[in-house]
Design an enzyme around this catalytic site. Structure first.
Site, PDB file in Angstrom:
ATOM      1  NE  ARG A 224       1.660  15.695  -3.034  1.00  8.31           N
ATOM      2  CZ  ARG A 224       0.889  14.619  -3.095  1.00  8.31           C
ATOM      3  NH1 ARG A 224       1.422  13.431  -3.078  1.00  8.31           N
ATOM      4  NH2 ARG A 224      -0.412  14.730  -3.172  1.00  8.31           N
TER       5      ARG A 224
ATOM      6  CE  LYS B 204      -4.993  -1.189  -2.042  1.00  7.54           C
ATOM      7  NZ  LYS B 204      -4.662  -0.587  -0.734  1.00  7.54           N
TER       8      LYS B 204
ATOM      9  CB  THR C 172      -2.020   6.437   2.016  1.00  5.17           C
ATOM     10  OG1 THR C 172      -2.152   6.977   0.700  1.00  5.17           O
ATOM     11  CG2 THR C 172      -2.282   7.519   3.036  1.00  5.17           C
TER      12      THR C 172
ATOM     13  CG  PHE D 120      -9.267  20.186  -9.011  1.00  2.49           C
ATOM     14  CD1 PHE D 120      -8.139  20.180  -9.809  1.00  2.49           C
ATOM     15  CD2 PHE D 120      -9.740  18.983  -8.518  1.00  2.49           C
ATOM     16  CE1 PHE D 120      -7.493  18.992 -10.085  1.00  2.49           C
ATOM     17  CE2 PHE D 120      -9.103  17.795  -8.795  1.00  2.49           C
ATOM     18  CZ  PHE D 120      -7.975  17.800  -9.586  1.00  2.49           C
TER      19      PHE D 120
ATOM     20  CB  THR E 161      -1.935   3.394  -3.829  1.00  3.58           C
ATOM     21  OG1 THR E 161      -2.472   4.478  -3.086  1.00  3.58           O
ATOM     22  CG2 THR E 161      -1.627   3.876  -5.243  1.00  3.58           C
TER      23      THR E 161
ATOM     24  CG  ASP F 153      -1.464   2.021   6.879  1.00  2.00           C
ATOM     25  OD1 ASP F 153      -1.892   1.832   5.723  1.00  2.00           O
ATOM     26  OD2 ASP F 153      -1.437   3.136   7.411  1.00  2.00           O
TER      27      ASP F 153
ATOM     28  CE  LYS G 184      -5.285  25.948  -4.864  1.00  2.00           C
ATOM     29  NZ  LYS G 184      -5.174  25.851  -3.405  1.00  2.00           N
TER      30      LYS G 184
ATOM     31  CD  GLU H 175      -7.220  23.188  -1.924  1.00  2.00           C
ATOM     32  OE1 GLU H 175      -8.212  22.939  -1.238  1.00  2.00           O
ATOM     33  OE2 GLU H 175      -7.205  24.015  -2.844  1.00  2.00           O
TER      34      GLU H 175
ATOM     35  CG  ASP I 254      -1.795   1.177   1.352  1.00  2.00           C
ATOM     36  OD1 ASP I 254      -2.303   1.632   0.315  1.00  2.00           O
ATOM     37  OD2 ASP I 254      -1.982   1.681   2.470  1.00  2.00           O
TER      38      ASP I 254
END
Length: 1217
Positions: A620, A822, A402, A545, A700, A842, A586, A504, A400
């Site tokens: 990033r 997965k 995250t 967005f 992921t 996790d 942005k 953000e 995974d």
């Protein structure tokens, strides 16, 4: 009782009816119970009180040896064929079964406790017009329940109402998809009007018709019928079990799915019985041994028949046969007698020893201080004791992202403003200085609203902002205004930001600390504090967005310097206090660059250089820009925007055209660089595992750009790779074309159709296997595939194409995958690669993957304990995986293989001596050894020395194991113990048994003592043969041992001393007088062991057994040394490798941009501009999003790395400070 019924129902022919559609009523339990829907109780355990004994015994007797020993015990009950008592087999068998059963019961009791803890949680349920506190397990479909802030969602619910404006509920879905940023759910207006009125909720009689239980986390289809009206239900109206309610005082929900029907449990996968590849191999080998045993017994039985026919009649005068026994019957009985005599080929002590070795190696993992994480007081834990050696054979790791590779903590690291880069520290020579916890931080004490957890080290940026530089202030003003963050001020000056993506939140927090504090918002305005001055901006529009636009803009009234730039653009028109209109934007650099004014070309070139550097560091990036707007144009644009927004046809296309029109000729401000913090040592760990030829696939639920960023940060994706393929087609045909194109690029000469090698394996060779061979590729490639494409790739027609293409790549990253996908990826590799797999994660979304893999590893992280509870091994940090595999796994595999090789050798040799002796005793099933020696051989004389080797042996220590990860490769290829190694062991045993029988036999034949008395009696020969056997076995063990400890010496020499002490005692006059029938070898030891020729025979036998082996090993090391031989030779010549020094990561320059992690769903744009954004009731302060002060999310601090071999000298060194 339910578990028993569910287990035996299929056996009785009872078929479970498949649910096609769910239909229920709110507040109507009798109606809903008629459908027999599952209640909210969950069961993750394997056994119940009634099924434990039969199921556990069934599992244990699937191990062929246990079934063999049971049969052997039954044979020993027949007096005509048994020369040994039945309890000699029954007691060890019962002991082994009991120990294993107790261990399995202990593991399952822990699962029951976990289930009980969850099922007994309390929740408020609306019953008979009042709220009652009920256990989770008693909740039924159709019940209305009340949830409060920070509570876990009890079941899958349809949201009815909430305390928030617009009936919103904020939920954290970390247990489901691994993302810790908040998601928004919204109730229907018609149900939201009920609010928290118990009377109105109790009168709710709506009927719901929806899809049956399934595992699709991102989709839900249903309808609500209420007061003659029908309302559509989708995923936004549903709260799923596994989520946590955040930032919401209360909400009410209607239970749709409970317990096993919830989407969380539907994705959990089945609990399976895991056995190692060595277990499977041992089953096959034991079957072969049985066949060989039957062959030997048949030969000896035939020999008995021939001997009885030719010679037996001579002995009938003083040894008369029993009534009706002839040569044929005697031969038949001798077959079964020899089955009992030769049963030591597979002694039951083998399995006792295997369990002890596995238990010992599990304790090593539990006790390893180098896998202990002091920050959370979390040690490594082996949650199962049966899979240790499998850790030394891993070929594929499925991880995974995250919380496993990353901490999911975003920090504002660097920025470029008006062509100048900030955030990097340089020394006097212009070289980069590594930022550590001791590096001086910027002091923000001048800003009373600054976040105390924010950390930045470049003082020049603070000075630039405080000096009033227009570009710098415009930069942070844009970050403070151009977003959809929701603020929350619990007390005066104590701000909490609720962001839909952690990026953000990091950017708004950075603006806050540098003096541009986003304070509050209404649908029409934004309130900010700029350098201590309160400013209110008129918010005119939010251009939100989405995945196509990859940018966001706001239009506001502002002074001349508002602008913003991001990897994904956000645009806002705002009216400033002086009445000037500004568009702030942005977004992704590629998107923003296309819309810049030509006058920005020079600044754009400089900014691009900075962006390349940031991307090289794995950060990033986002680009910020602005544009001043004419008020007349803005009025006309707003009119056209309103027309497009209310159009019934082509609404999206018309809005996109308007956005494109206004978002052009932008003025560049700069760029931001945000770090998605990796866990300590992740890149180094991945590098080490890659050197060990272990392939790592990342699976992921995150969006593609985010996963790609981490791939580069972890060095899984590298600039020097020949090509990185992206498969993102939305049709099966498109996916097939993209996969084939990638495969042909990597390996043009490969066949178009995959070659599947079919074979048989397993017990009785009943299991059909299919294997796809690896195809050689010149160079390194990467593959990125999204969830939609993966769904097509996992279909039967495309499975092999996906597998071939993926396995050609050095790195595979699957994005936006569901928990079930997965598990399907893991099962695909298991099925066609026949390789050992490991899954690590996790969160609850990783449970199905962890269960599907051969080895499941859970990380004790921020996403709860679901993964840990379902795992086989657990620890706190991903970096410990390299120690688990390269040290503990490799040692466990090496020890187990040495143990099996030696154990089979000593028992085959022991048994083969019986075989040769049969030709000299008339095939009478007489034993060549004393019965007490047979009883104690495996249990006492040879048990401890082999356990000492199997628990303490190591070819090289842990530092050399890290220095040479290639040492791991033999385990993947199964080189240390296989069918070939087993055959070599049998041949070696056959040779040794010939020496051990015929040398003592020849030496004792016609031999006399010094006083002229005869020595060549059966008892003296038995003593000499067993003494030679034991001495040779101990010498062999010494040759096999690489690492000597005091314990090993004690066990080896102690076992020999114990043998002679016990032998002299049992063969003494005293024992004979007390137990005459049990100890018939009176005086044999002292009469034989005082003869020089006996000791000379022992020496000669040992020499002839060991010398050829030593010569063979010497020649083999000289001519064909393996990796272990080479490394051990290096170890002897070189000093212990030093700990690698800490060093800053080397910078790489990259033209690839890290994608900004906006949420993959539509943003909050519509919400923040909605007239119903604010509650009609007075605003109440809401509790903090995260109440745990020790949460890693709450401590946004810089990340430090250490080298692979470096040991933490303090708690601070082991993790993020």
């Amino acid at each position: 009782m339910g578990s028993v019924t569910s287990y035996f129902a299929p056996l009785c022919g009872e078929e479970q009816k498949l649910e096609e559609k769910r239909h229920f009523r709110g507040n109507d339990r009798p109606f809903n119970l008629s459908y027999h829907y599952a209640d909210n109780a969950i069961t993750t355990s394997k056994y119940s009180l009634f099924t434990f004994l039969p199921l556990n015994l069934f599992e244990q007797f699937r191990r062929l040896a246990n079934a063999y020993f049971l049969s052997l015990m039954l044979l020993q009950l027949i007096p005509q064929i048994s020369s040994l008592s039945w309890f000699t087999t029954a007691v060890p068998l019962i002991l082994v079964l009991s120990i294993t059963a107790v261990k399995d019961a202990s593991d399952d009791i822990n699962r029951h406790r976990s289930d009980k803890q969850v099922n007994n949680r309390m929740v408020n349920v609306l019953i008979d017009g009042e709220l009652r506190s009920e256990k989770w397990m008693n909740v039924q479909v159709g019940d209305i329940i009340k949830l409060e802030n920070n509570q876990f969602v009890t079941a899958d619910l349809m949201l009815l109402s909430s305390s928030e404006p617009l009936n919103l509920v904020y939920v954290e879905t970390a247990e489901l998809d691994g993302e810790t940023n908040l998601k928004v759910k919204q109730a229907l207006t018609v149900t939201g009007e009920m609010g928290d009125s118990i009377h109105a909720l109790a009168a709710f009689k709506g009927e719901v018709q929806c899809e049956p239980p399934n595992n699709r986390l991102d989709k839900f289809r249903g309808t609500l019928s209420l007061d003659g009206q029908t309302y559509s239900l989708d995923n936004d109206k549903v709260l799923l079990r596994g989520c946590t309610v955040r930032n919401t005082d209360w909400c009410f929900g209607l239970v749709i799915f409970g317990g096993p029907d919830t989407k969380l449990m539907q994705n959990s996968g089945k609990t399976t019985f895991k056995r190692t590849s060595i277990d499977h191999l041992m089953n096959v080998l034991v079957l072969c041994i049985f066949g060989f045993l039957a062959f030997m017994c048949s030969v000896l039985a035939i020999g008995n028949g021939i001997w009885e026919f030719k010679e037996g009649s001579v002995f009938t005068i003083f040894l008369p046969r029993e009534q009706g026994v002839n040569a044929a019957l005697s031969s038949f009985l001798s077959f079964w007698s020899y089955v009992i005599v030769l049963n030591t080929m597979v002694p039951i002590s083998l399995y006792v020893s295997v369990e002890i070795i596995r238990l010992g190696n599990s304790f090593y993992i539990d006790w390893d201080r180098k896998m202990y994480y002091p920050k959370n007081d979390t040690p490594a834990q082996a949650r199962t004791t049966t899979l240790n050696e499998e850790l030394g054979q891993i070929k594929y790791i499925f991880s995974d992202k995250t919380g496993t590779l990353t901490q999911n903590i975003m920090t504002f690291n660097k920025c470029s403003i008006n062509g100048k880069a900030y955030g990097e520290l340089l020394d006097f020579s212009g070289q980069r200085v590594e930022i550590t916890e001791k590096t001086e931080r910027v002091d923000f004490s001048w800003n009373k609203l600054a976040d105390p957890k924010f950390s930045f080290h470049d003082h020049s940026l603070e000075e630039t902002v405080r000096e009033g530089k227009r570009e710098a202030q415009a930069f942070f003003r844009l970050l403070a205004l151009c977003h959809t963050v929701m603020p929350e001020e619990k007390t005066e000056g104590e701000l909490y930001y609720q962001a839909q993506s952690p990026d953000e939140g990091a950017l708004v927090t950075a603006a806050r600390n540098f003096g541009f504090v986003f304070r509050s918002r209404t649908p029409e305005s934004i309130t900010a504090v700029e350098m201590g001055r309160n400013v209110i901006y008129e918010l005119l529009a939010v251009l939100d967005f989405n995945n196509v636009r990859k940018r966001m803009s706001v239009i506001a009234c502002h002074e001349s310097e508002a602008a913003c730039r991001l990897t994904t653009c956000t645009m806002i028109p705002v009216r400033s206090p002086d009445g000037k209109l500004t568009l702030l934007c942005k977004g992704a650099d590629t998107i923003i660059y296309e819309r810049l004014h030509p006058s920005c070309n020079k600044l754009r070139e400089v900014t691009t250089i900075h962006l390349n550097e940031y991307a090289g560091d794995g950060l990033r990036t986002l680009v910020l820009a602005y544009k001043d707007l004419d008020e007349g144009y803005m009025d006309d644009w707003k009119r056209r925007h309103h027309e497009a927004n209310t159009a019934m046809e082509d609404r999206e296309e018309r809005l996109d055209e308007l956005y494109e029109e206004i978002e052009k000729d932008l003025m560049l401000l700069g760029a931001t660089a945000v770090e998605d913090k990796l866990q300590d040592g992740v890149p180094q760990t991945i590098e080490q595992l890659a050197k060990a030829d272990i392939k790592i696939w990342v699976l992921t639920g995150d969006k593609q750009e985010t996963a790609e960023n981490i791939g580069y940060s972890c060095n899984m994706l590298r600039e020097e790779m020949k090509e990185i393929f992206v498969v993102a087609a939305t049709t099966a045909e498109g996916v097939k074309e993209e996969l084939q194109k990638a495969r042909r690029t990597m390996c043009p000469q490969a066949a178009e159709e995959a070659t599947v090698i079919k074979a048989r394996a397993g017990l009785f060779w009943l299991q059909k296997t299919q294997r796809v061979e690896d195809e050689k590729v010149d160079g390194d490639y990467g593959l990125i595939i999204n969830g939609h494409s993966l769904a097509f790739g996992l279909e039967k027609d495309l499975q092999l194409e996906l597998l071939r293409t993926a396995c050609m790549c050095q790195t595979v990253i699957c994005c936006r995958v569901t928990p079930l996908q997965k598990a399907q990826v893991v099962q695909l590799v298991k099925k066609y690669k026949q390789a050992v797999t490991l899954a690590i994660g996790d969160g609850a979304n990783d449970v199905s993957m962890i269960k599907a893999a051969h080895i499941g590893v859970g990380i004790s992280g921020q996403e709860g304990m679901q993964a840990v509870l379902s795992s086989d091994f657990s620890f706190a940090q991903f970096r410990y995986l390299q120690r688990l595999l390269l040290v503990h796994g490799r040692w466990s595999y090496l020890r187990m293989c040495k143990f099996l090789g030696y154990f089979f050798y000593k028992n085959f040799t022991f048994t083969f001596v019986h075989f040769w002796y049969a030709f000299f005793c008339g095939f009478s099933a007489q034993t060549v050894y004393d019965e007490w020696f047979i009883t104690l051989y495996n249990m006492v004389y040879t048990a401890l020395p082999v356990l000492g080797m199997s628990l303490f042996d190591q070819d090289v220590n842990d530092r050399w194991s890290f220095q040479y990860p290639q040492l791991y490769a033999p385990g993947q290829l199964n080189l240390y113990f296989s069918k070939k190694a087993f055959v070599r062991c049998m041949m070696h045993s056959c040779y040794s048994s010939l020496i051990l029988f015929f040398i003592p036999w020849a030496a004792m034949h016609d031999t006399v003592r010094d006083d002229g008395k005869d020595v060549a009696d059966y008892q003296s020969f038995a003593l000499l043969a067993q003494t030679c056997l034991l001495v040779v076995m101990n010498i062999q063990l010494c040759l096999d041992t690489c690492y000597w400890t005091a314990v090993n010496h004690f066990f080896v020499w102690g076992s020999l001393a114990a043998y002679f002490a016990i032998t002299l005692t049992m063969y003494s006059n005293g024992m004979f007088l007390i137990f005459t029938s049990s100890f018939p070898f009176v005086g044999t030891a002292r009469n034989s062991l005082n003869q020089p020729n006996v000791w000379l025979t022992i020496f000669l036998t040992s020499l002839l057994c060991i010398l050829p082996l030593v010569a063979f090993r010497f020649v083999l090391i000289q001519l064909r040394p393996n990796i272990n031989d080479k490394v051990r030779d290096t170890v002897r010549k070189e000093a212990l490798p030093a700990l690698a020094p800490r060093r800053p990561p080397a910078r790489r320059i990259s033209t690839r941009r890290s994608g900004y992690a906006f949420s993959h769903t539509q943003g909050f744009g519509d919400l923040v501009t909605s007239r119903r954004f604010l509650l009609k009731m007075p605003l109440r302060s809401r509790p903090v999003v995260f109440t745990q002060t020790d949460s890693a999310l709450a401590h946004s601090q810089p990340q430090h790395y250490r080298t692979i071999a470096e040991e933490p000298h303090s708690p601070q060194a082991a993790g993020a400070p």
